[in-house]
Write a protein that holds these residues in place. Structure first.
Motif, mmCIF file in Angstrom:
data_model
loop_
_atom_site.group_PDB
_atom_site.id
_atom_site.type_symbol
_atom_site.label_atom_id
_atom_site.label_comp_id
_atom_site.label_asym_id
_atom_site.label_seq_id
_atom_site.Cartn_x
_atom_site.Cartn_y
_atom_site.Cartn_z
ATOM 1 N N VAL A 279 0.844 -1.200 0.000
ATOM 2 C CA VAL A 279 0.000 0.000 0.000
ATOM 3 C C VAL A 279 0.877 1.248 0.000
ATOM 4 O O VAL A 279 0.612 2.217 -0.726
ATOM 5 C CB VAL A 279 -0.942 -0.005 1.220
ATOM 6 C CG1 VAL A 279 -1.696 1.320 1.318
ATOM 7 C CG2 VAL A 279 -1.929 -1.163 1.130
ATOM 8 N N TRP A 280 1.936 1.219 0.797
ATOM 9 C CA TRP A 280 2.855 2.360 0.861
ATOM 10 C C TRP A 280 3.523 2.603 -0.489
ATOM 11 O O TRP A 280 3.613 3.749 -0.942
ATOM 12 C CB TRP A 280 3.910 2.104 1.938
ATOM 13 C CG TRP A 280 4.964 3.170 2.010
ATOM 14 C CD1 TRP A 280 4.848 4.410 2.564
ATOM 15 C CD2 TRP A 280 6.300 3.086 1.492
ATOM 16 N NE1 TRP A 280 6.031 5.100 2.431
ATOM 17 C CE2 TRP A 280 6.936 4.316 1.776
ATOM 18 C CE3 TRP A 280 7.014 2.091 0.825
ATOM 19 C CZ2 TRP A 280 8.259 4.572 1.410
ATOM 20 C CZ3 TRP A 280 8.329 2.341 0.461
ATOM 21 C CH2 TRP A 280 8.935 3.572 0.753
ATOM 22 N N LEU A 281 3.988 1.545 -1.142
ATOM 23 C CA LEU A 281 4.598 1.703 -2.462
ATOM 24 C C LEU A 281 3.618 2.337 -3.444
ATOM 25 O O LEU A 281 3.957 3.279 -4.178
ATOM 26 C CB LEU A 281 5.046 0.344 -3.002
ATOM 27 C CG LEU A 281 6.341 -0.265 -2.475
ATOM 28 C CD1 LEU A 281 6.555 -1.642 -3.099
ATOM 29 C CD2 LEU A 281 7.533 0.631 -2.761
ATOM 30 N N LEU A 282 2.404 1.810 -3.463
ATOM 31 C CA LEU A 282 1.391 2.290 -4.398
ATOM 32 C C LEU A 282 1.055 3.756 -4.153
ATOM 33 O O LEU A 282 1.112 4.591 -5.069
ATOM 34 C CB LEU A 282 0.137 1.430 -4.276
ATOM 35 C CG LEU A 282 -1.054 1.827 -5.148
ATOM 36 C CD1 LEU A 282 -0.830 1.372 -6.578
ATOM 37 C CD2 LEU A 282 -2.346 1.225 -4.611
ATOM 38 N N LYS A 283 0.701 4.086 -2.920
ATOM 39 C CA LYS A 283 0.229 5.433 -2.624
ATOM 40 C C LYS A 283 1.369 6.446 -2.596
ATOM 41 O O LYS A 283 1.162 7.618 -2.919
ATOM 42 C CB LYS A 283 -0.525 5.441 -1.296
ATOM 43 C CG LYS A 283 -1.715 4.501 -1.249
ATOM 44 C CD LYS A 283 -2.673 4.704 -2.413
ATOM 45 C CE LYS A 283 -3.456 5.985 -2.318
ATOM 46 N NZ LYS A 283 -4.461 6.113 -3.396
ATOM 47 N N ARG A 284 2.573 6.023 -2.216
ATOM 48 C CA ARG A 284 3.707 6.950 -2.258
ATOM 49 C C ARG A 284 4.004 7.374 -3.689
ATOM 50 O O ARG A 284 4.172 8.571 -3.982
ATOM 51 C CB ARG A 284 4.947 6.295 -1.653
ATOM 52 C CG ARG A 284 6.170 7.206 -1.646
ATOM 53 C CD ARG A 284 7.458 6.419 -1.549
ATOM 54 N NE ARG A 284 7.667 5.533 -2.690
ATOM 55 C CZ ARG A 284 8.773 4.808 -2.884
ATOM 56 N NH1 ARG A 284 9.747 4.845 -1.985
ATOM 57 N NH2 ARG A 284 8.893 4.028 -3.940
ATOM 58 N N ASN A 285 4.066 6.408 -4.591
ATOM 59 C CA ASN A 285 4.377 6.740 -5.981
ATOM 60 C C ASN A 285 3.246 7.531 -6.635
ATOM 61 O O ASN A 285 3.490 8.433 -7.440
ATOM 62 C CB ASN A 285 4.662 5.464 -6.767
ATOM 63 C CG ASN A 285 5.946 4.789 -6.319
ATOM 64 O OD1 ASN A 285 6.845 5.443 -5.783
ATOM 65 N ND2 ASN A 285 6.046 3.486 -6.522
ATOM 66 N N GLU A 286 2.018 7.198 -6.283
ATOM 67 C CA GLU A 286 0.884 7.960 -6.799
ATOM 68 C C GLU A 286 0.934 9.400 -6.295
ATOM 69 O O GLU A 286 0.710 10.354 -7.055
ATOM 70 C CB GLU A 286 -0.419 7.296 -6.367
ATOM 71 C CG GLU A 286 -1.670 7.987 -6.876
ATOM 72 C CD GLU A 286 -2.936 7.360 -6.329
ATOM 73 O OE1 GLU A 286 -3.916 7.258 -7.080
ATOM 74 O OE2 GLU A 286 -2.944 6.972 -5.137
#
Length: 382
Positions: A279-286
């Motif tokens: 979730v962190w990877l997804l939302k950080r990059n977004e």
């Protein structure tokens, strides 16, 4: 700089390994911490004895769940239902993916809600027991599919792609592990209690355990064979972090999860950390993309902080606040002789817990599919 040069530089950036510290952190977050916790659990048990150690670990994991396990469920709702109407009814997604959104976001929760209400209204521990057993049946599927995602996505971030044959071998090992974990140990059908609900478990005959065990062993050999073939052809294996995370998920968290009684308490938290890392990877990059031109949106740290706080708050409401209120008002405050025999003193907590778990499995199977365009953010390495 030509577009071809940019493409080559981008490919080189994807294949360039990150700093060793980042890789170590990732290794621990996706499951590697399990390998350190096993000897620590053994040392604790040896130092104070099994019962005090189990009490201490159970106490710690129960309270840590407010910051780890519960938010991991809650954040799925925040991800899934954001722009859910547009995803389900708009033209952004393919028809099949829209159908998945409607099924997981509307049909599944309606069915689960009706099931839980029927059990509570009739005071039927048997009915709620079947719902609990569905949760236990599906949890293995959820775990191994997450392990599959860990392996394939994090490998792709390192520039390692699986061929269709290799993907099939990995999936076969996942599903064989799920089947064997559910069928083992053999169970003639016995009276058990879960979250205060007393019910009779479904029988698992010894033949089923044997058959699924053979299938699991065969799938392990098939996986080993395709990886060995890749090594012979290219002298390459999947990167250590995702491969270890995958094997730990399937073998130690799913199939042999009861290997250590203390680890039984910790595995759900480790699984939740693994999930929250994605979730962190997804939302950080977004958020990083939205932070720049042309949007110039809110800072990444602020976006992630709001998401984390929202997940913690929603998790507390769903697993602590709402069940405690309902059980106190409708069960403990009820007169003797109400139709809650066999459901225990916290039937609403049990029903909500099972509802959220099963619904989480279905939402998760939609959110993280390649058909979801948001998953492209998982492959950003900057």
């Amino acid at each position: 700089m030509t577009s071809a040069t940019v493409t080559l530089l981008g490919a080189a950036e994807v294949s360039r390994p990150p700093a060793w510290r980042a890789r170590l952190v990732e290794f621990l977050l996706v499951g590697g911490a399990t390998l350190a916790l096993f000897p620590l659990a053994w040392l604790l048990r040896r130092a104070v004895g099994l019962d005090p150690a189990e009490l201490a670990v159970g106490f710690l994991t129960f309270h840590a769940a407010s910051l780890i396990n519960d938010p991991h469920f809650a954040v799925t709702y925040l991800l899934f239902y954001k722009d859910a109407r547009r995803r389900a009814l708009g033209g952004e997604l393919a028809p099949v993916q829209r159908a998945r959104y409607i099924a997981a976001g509307l049909l599944v929760p309606l069915a689960l809600f009706a099931w839980a209400i029927a059990a509570l209204a009739t005071g039927s521990a048997r009915t709620l027991g079947f719902m609990i057993q569905l949760m236990f049946f599906l949890v293995g599927w959820h775990y191994v599919k997450q392990g599959f995602g860990i392996l394939t996505v994090l490998s792709a971030r390192r520039g390692y792609r699986f061929s269709p044959t290799e993907r099939r071998a990995v999936l076969a090992h996942c599903f064989a592990g799920w089947a064997y974990a559910w069928a083992s140990p053999a169970d003639p059908g016995r009276e058990v209690a879960e979250k205060g609900v007393v019910y009779t478990s479904l029988a698992h005959p010894p033949g089923l355990e044997l058959a699924t065990g053979i299938a699991f062993g065969a799938s392990a050999l098939a996986l080993l064979w395709v990886l060995a073939r890749r090594w012979r052809a290219e002298r390459r294996l999947p990167p250590l972090e995702p491969l270890a995370g995958f094997l730990i998920t399937v073998w130690l968290w799913t199939v042999y999860s009861s290997l250590d009684r203390l680890m039984v308490y910790m595995i759900p938290a480790l699984h939740s950390v693994q999930y929250l890392y994605f979730v962190w990877l997804l939302k950080r990059n977004e958020a990083r993309e939205a932070e720049g031109p042309p949007s110039f949106g809110k800072p990444t740290a602020l976006r992630l902080g709001v998401l984390a706080a929202s997940a913690v708050a929603l998790g507390w409401i769903v697993f602590r606040g709402a069940p405690a209120f309902l059980d106190t008002a409708l069960v403990l405050g009820a007169s003797a002789g109400e139709t809650t025999a066999g459901l225990g003193e916290t039937p609403y907590f049990a029903a909500i817990y099972v509802f959220v778990n099963i619904h989480h499995y279905f939402m998760d199977s939609v959110i993280w599919r390649r058909d979801n365009p948001d998953t492209r953010y998982l492959l950003h390495t900057s």
